[in-house]
Design a protein around this motif. Structure first.
Motif, PDB file in Angstrom:
ATOM      1  N   LEU A 214       0.837  -1.192   0.000  1.00 23.68           N
ATOM      2  CA  LEU A 214       0.000   0.000   0.000  1.00 23.68           C
ATOM      3  C   LEU A 214       0.876   1.248   0.000  1.00 23.68           C
ATOM      4  CD1 LEU A 214      -2.577  -1.007   2.770  1.00 23.68           C
ATOM      5  CD2 LEU A 214      -2.891  -1.183   0.288  1.00 23.68           C
ATOM      6  N   ALA A 215       0.387   2.290  -0.663  1.00 23.35           N
ATOM      7  CA  ALA A 215       1.031   3.606  -0.628  1.00 23.35           C
ATOM      8  C   ALA A 215      -0.054   4.644  -0.865  1.00 23.35           C
ATOM      9  CB  ALA A 215       2.136   3.715  -1.676  1.00 23.35           C
ATOM     10  N   MET A 216       0.251   5.901  -0.528  1.00 29.19           N
ATOM     11  CA  MET A 216      -0.721   6.975  -0.710  1.00 29.19           C
ATOM     12  C   MET A 216      -0.009   8.196  -1.239  1.00 29.19           C
ATOM     13  SD  MET A 216      -3.580   8.379   2.009  1.00 29.19           S
ATOM     14  CE  MET A 216      -4.518   6.841   1.897  1.00 29.19           C
ATOM     15  N   ARG A 221      -4.916   9.540  -2.725  1.00 30.38           N
ATOM     16  CA  ARG A 221      -5.292   8.328  -3.443  1.00 30.38           C
ATOM     17  C   ARG A 221      -4.514   7.136  -2.880  1.00 30.38           C
ATOM     18  NH1 ARG A 221      -4.479   9.303  -9.685  1.00 30.38           N
ATOM     19  NH2 ARG A 221      -2.372   9.762  -8.904  1.00 30.38           N
ATOM     20  N   LEU A 222      -5.210   6.009  -2.742  1.00 28.52           N
ATOM     21  CA  LEU A 222      -4.608   4.795  -2.214  1.00 28.52           C
ATOM     22  C   LEU A 222      -4.128   3.915  -3.364  1.00 28.52           C
ATOM     23  CD1 LEU A 222      -4.103   3.057   0.385  1.00 28.52           C
ATOM     24  CD2 LEU A 222      -6.310   1.957  -0.119  1.00 28.52           C
ATOM     25  N   PHE A 223      -2.832   3.602  -3.357  1.00 28.45           N
ATOM     26  CA  PHE A 223      -2.220   2.746  -4.368  1.00 28.45           C
ATOM     27  C   PHE A 223      -2.038   1.350  -3.782  1.00 28.45           C
ATOM     28  CE2 PHE A 223      -1.532   6.859  -5.941  1.00 28.45           C
ATOM     29  CZ  PHE A 223      -0.968   6.843  -7.217  1.00 28.45           C
ATOM     30  N   VAL A 224      -2.537   0.334  -4.493  1.00 32.21           N
ATOM     31  CA  VAL A 224      -2.439  -1.050  -4.037  1.00 32.21           C
ATOM     32  C   VAL A 224      -1.592  -1.832  -5.034  1.00 32.21           C
ATOM     33  CG1 VAL A 224      -3.679  -3.151  -3.430  1.00 32.21           C
ATOM     34  CG2 VAL A 224      -4.725  -0.908  -2.983  1.00 32.21           C
ATOM     35  N   GLY A 225      -0.486  -2.405  -4.550  1.00 30.01           N
ATOM     36  CA  GLY A 225       0.313  -3.277  -5.394  1.00 30.01           C
ATOM     37  C   GLY A 225      -0.354  -4.630  -5.505  1.00 30.01           C
ATOM     38  N   ASP A 226      -1.124  -4.823  -6.570  1.00 35.07           N
ATOM     39  CA  ASP A 226      -1.881  -6.051  -6.817  1.00 35.07           C
ATOM     40  C   ASP A 226      -0.951  -7.007  -7.574  1.00 35.07           C
ATOM     41  OD1 ASP A 226      -3.900  -7.906  -7.192  1.00 35.07           O
ATOM     42  OD2 ASP A 226      -5.002  -6.719  -8.667  1.00 35.07           O
TER      43      ASP A 226
END
Length: 340
Positions: A214-216, A221-226
């Motif tokens: 996770l990062a913001m 905005r929330l970034f999800v490493g999928d």
């Protein structure tokens, strides 16, 4: 007939606008690597050796770093070694804690107040499958989830991979690590009260296969490493899907600095798994998604998806001076990269 054609074109145009697309950036060869490698800069005390080094983040001072490693081995099960380490800019360990508390260290995050949050990605007995909050001095302040218990409700996790705290104190947990574990994002208030969860296993918008990091960004905005979907998904803080980006490879680690520079650790791309991408630390803009640099993995990629086919660096962070850190799992190292 002409009216029908224009109507069809209008519908197609509206549809194209309505669906967020990943920006495409054609690159003539690899992005540049403006960094040089510094190995063995961090000094562990008392003859201690690195274990699998899974996560790294920056202290509130902007220059010291925090590291989460697996107690000198591949897990902390049965170990009394402290897996949470604070390291100063000269590479000296100035603080360590968390001994005897963890089974399988995974995610680490330092919030704006300097508190250290970590996830325990596996369980055994009365330990694991939890999120822990520590003060900067190592005092335990909060625990989320049930110790050693898996679940998909509001008060339990199944292999939580990462945790992030928003500027307003809301807590986000990336819950799941593939297989029969969960595949969702769970949101709590700053006091640990459950707010909502979203996501399920799959490859559509808002679905996940290994929500690994996770990062913001500065806009919240929330970034999800999928990771196993080879993409970063971007959401607002209520879980509304914004976009997906595939230009940063297969994301094991994601970090965004105060200038909205994004750093993505691709530890798994190879000739059969996300082919066409090189493993390494991808760097670019969190604002528009443009890739600007790549610190390549020096280890040649192997085919397949089994153990040993991933590279070392899964965690990534960058300090206020622009130095980049790679938390290496297979190689059991903490790498430092400085501008040439």
């Amino acid at each position: 007939m002409q009216h029908c054609i224009w109507r069809m074109l209008g519908i197609a145009l509206v549809a194209a606008i309505a669906v967020p697309q990943a920006p495409a950036y054609a690159q003539a060869g690899d992005p540049p690597n403006p960094y040089r490698t510094v190995e063995n800069w961090a000094k562990l005390p008392d003859g201690r050796k690195w274990g699998q080094t899974i996560s790294v983040d920056i202290d509130r001072d902007g220059r010291s770093i925090w590291v989460f490693e697996r107690c000198g081995g591949t897990s902390c099960d049965g170990s009394e070694v402290a897996p949470i380490l604070k390291i100063d800019p000269s590479g000296n360990v100035t603080k360590s804690f968390g001994a005897g508390m963890f089974v399988f260290p995974h995610g680490l995050h330092v919030d704006r107040d300097g508190n250290v949050w970590v996830t325990d990605g596996r369980g055994k007995g009365a330990k694991g499958h939890q999120v822990h909050k520590f003060g900067p001095d190592g005092k335990v302040l909060m625990a989320l989830g049930k110790a050693g218990v898996t679940g998909d409700g509001p008060d339990a996790f199944n292999s939580p991979s990462d945790v992030l705290v928003a500027p307003n104190g809301d807590i986000f947990v990336a819950d799941g690590h593939g297989g029969e574990t969960n595949a969702r994002i769970v949101k709590f208030s700053k006091d640990g009260t459950f707010i909502k969860a979203w996501g399920k296993k799959g490859s559509g918008p808002g679905e996940f296969i290994v929500p690994h990091r996770l990062a913001m960004d500065s806009s919240g905005r929330l970034f999800v490493g999928d990771r196993s979907n080879n993409r970063i998904q971007i959401f607002d803080q209520d879980g509304k899907f914004v976009a997906e980006w595939r230009q940063f490879g297969r994301p094991s680690g994601v970090f965004i600095d105060r200038n909205d520079t994004i750093y993505v650790a691709d530890s798994e791309s190879n000739t059969t798994q996300n082919p066409g991408f090189k493993r390494g630390l991808w760097i670019g803009s969190a604002k528009d998604g443009k890739v600007s640099a790549l610190i390549p993995d020096p280890v040649p990629a192997k085919e397949g998806t089994g153990p040993g086919t991933g590279s070392a660096a899964e965690g990534v962070a960058a300090d206020a001076d622009g130095n980049v850190y790679g938390a290496e799992v297979d190689a059991r190292k903490l790498m430092r990269y400085v501008k040439k």
